[in-house]
Design a protein around this motif. Sequence first.
Motif, PDB file in Angstrom:
ATOM      1  N   MET A  88       0.846  -1.186   0.000  1.00 20.31           N
ATOM      2  CA  MET A  88       0.000   0.000   0.000  1.00 20.31           C
ATOM      3  C   MET A  88       0.886   1.241   0.000  1.00 20.31           C
ATOM      4  N   SER A  89       0.631   2.140  -0.928  1.00 23.11           N
ATOM      5  CA  SER A  89       1.543   3.266  -1.072  1.00 23.11           C
ATOM      6  C   SER A  89       1.201   4.435  -0.149  1.00 23.11           C
TER       7      SER A  89
ATOM      8  N   ALA B 241     -13.091  -6.969  10.878  1.00 20.59           N
ATOM      9  CA  ALA B 241     -12.149  -5.844  10.822  1.00 20.59           C
ATOM     10  C   ALA B 241     -10.745  -6.307  11.237  1.00 20.59           C
ATOM     11  N   ARG B 242     -10.688  -7.107  12.293  1.00 15.84           N
ATOM     12  CA  ARG B 242      -9.381  -7.559  12.785  1.00 15.84           C
ATOM     13  C   ARG B 242      -8.670  -8.416  11.733  1.00 15.84           C
TER      14      ARG B 242
ATOM     15  N   GLY C  69      -1.999  -5.917   6.633  1.00 18.39           N
ATOM     16  CA  GLY C  69      -0.809  -5.500   7.369  1.00 18.39           C
ATOM     17  C   GLY C  69      -0.939  -4.102   7.962  1.00 18.39           C
ATOM     18  N   ILE C  70      -2.174  -3.713   8.330  1.00 15.42           N
ATOM     19  CA  ILE C  70      -2.379  -2.401   8.956  1.00 15.42           C
ATOM     20  C   ILE C  70      -3.055  -2.591  10.314  1.00 15.42           C
ATOM     21  N   ILE C  71      -3.131  -1.526  11.119  1.00 17.68           N
ATOM     22  CA  ILE C  71      -3.646  -1.744  12.463  1.00 17.68           C
ATOM     23  C   ILE C  71      -5.180  -1.683  12.523  1.00 17.68           C
ATOM     24  N   TYR C  72      -5.688  -2.445  13.462  1.00 15.78           N
ATOM     25  CA  TYR C  72      -7.120  -2.519  13.697  1.00 15.78           C
ATOM     26  C   TYR C  72      -7.428  -1.760  14.981  1.00 15.78           C
TER      27      TYR C  72
ATOM     28  N   GLN D 248      -1.463   6.524  11.101  1.00 14.51           N
ATOM     29  CA  GLN D 248      -1.215   5.318  10.293  1.00 14.51           C
ATOM     30  C   GLN D 248      -2.487   4.856   9.589  1.00 14.51           C
ATOM     31  N   SER D 249      -2.331   3.889   8.685  1.00 14.96           N
ATOM     32  CA  SER D 249      -3.500   3.280   8.054  1.00 14.96           C
ATOM     33  C   SER D 249      -4.208   2.424   9.090  1.00 14.96           C
ATOM     34  N   THR D 250      -5.528   2.473   9.087  1.00 11.99           N
ATOM     35  CA  THR D 250      -6.272   1.680  10.068  1.00 11.99           C
ATOM     36  C   THR D 250      -7.534   1.073   9.455  1.00 11.99           C
ATOM     37  N   VAL D 251      -7.968  -0.003  10.079  1.00 11.94           N
ATOM     38  CA  VAL D 251      -9.342  -0.455   9.911  1.00 11.94           C
ATOM     39  C   VAL D 251      -9.952  -0.168  11.272  1.00 11.94           C
TER      40      VAL D 251
END
Length: 227
Positions: free
Chosen positions: A1-2, A21-22, A29-32, A124-127
Motif C-alpha cells: 500500500m503506497s 475488521a481484525r 498488514g495495517i492496524i485494527y 497510520q493506516s487503520t481499519v
Amino acid sequence: MSRKFNIAIDGPSGAGKSTIARITADMLGIIYVDTGAIYRSVGLYVLRKGIDSKDRESIIAVLPEIKIEIAHDESGSQRMILNGDDVSAEIRLPAVSIYASDVSAIPEVRSFLLELQRGFAREQSTVMDGRDIGTVVLPDADLKIFLTASPEKRAMRRYLELRGKGIDTTYEDVLKDVQYRDKNDSERAVAPLRPAEDSVIIDTTEYGLEESIAMVYDLIRERMRED
Ligand code: DC
C-alpha cells in the motif's frame, strides 16, 4: 500500500464487525482499532466506581480520572489499558456491554473519546470499527462499510462467542441485550448508529464468516486499486 488508507466499519452489535475488521486489517498488514473496546473501558470504570450507568452528572465528573491506552501484544491483538491495568478480558462481560451502551449516549463521553480515536487514523493506516466511524470520527475515510445482520442471527453469534469464552448466559438474555443496545445506540441524540450516506451496506445474515471476510477484503482491494 503506497499511501495512508483508512477504512471505517460500522454496524450494530454482533454483526461480525470486530472479527472481520481484525482479520482484514491483518491481511492488509495495517492496524485494527476496536472503538467499542474504548467505550467499554469507560463503562467498566463507571461500573467499578459504583456509579449508575444513567447518572450522567457523576459520569461526566469522573471522566478526567480516566486514562485509556491501546497496546498490541505479540500476536497483534489489541489490549485495552485502563489507568495502567489491562482490562481486555473484563470489558467483555455482559454487565459492561450495558454500561458501555449507556455511557456512549452521553455527548461529553463521546467528545472525550473523539480525539483519541482520530489520533490513531492520523498516524497510520487503520481499519477502525464502531458505530459512528464513517459518520463522525472519520468522515473522510477512504472506504466506509456498514455491516449488519438480523437481530436473531447476531444474538446467536454473540451467544456462541460468550459460551466459547466460558461466560454463562442464555440465548434469550443475549437477544434481549442485543435489542436493548440496538435501540439505545440507534435512538440516542448524538452520533446515533446509522449508515453514512457514502457507505457500502453489507448484510451478513445469510453469510458465514469466511464469505463475509472475503466480501469486505475484496471491497477494500478494489477501492485501493481505484486510487
Ligand atoms: O462494539 P461493542 O459492542 O464492543 O460496543 C460497545 C458499546 O459502545 C455499544 O453498545 C455502543 C458503543 N459504541 C459507540 O457508541 N460508538 C462506537 N464507535 C463504538 C461503540
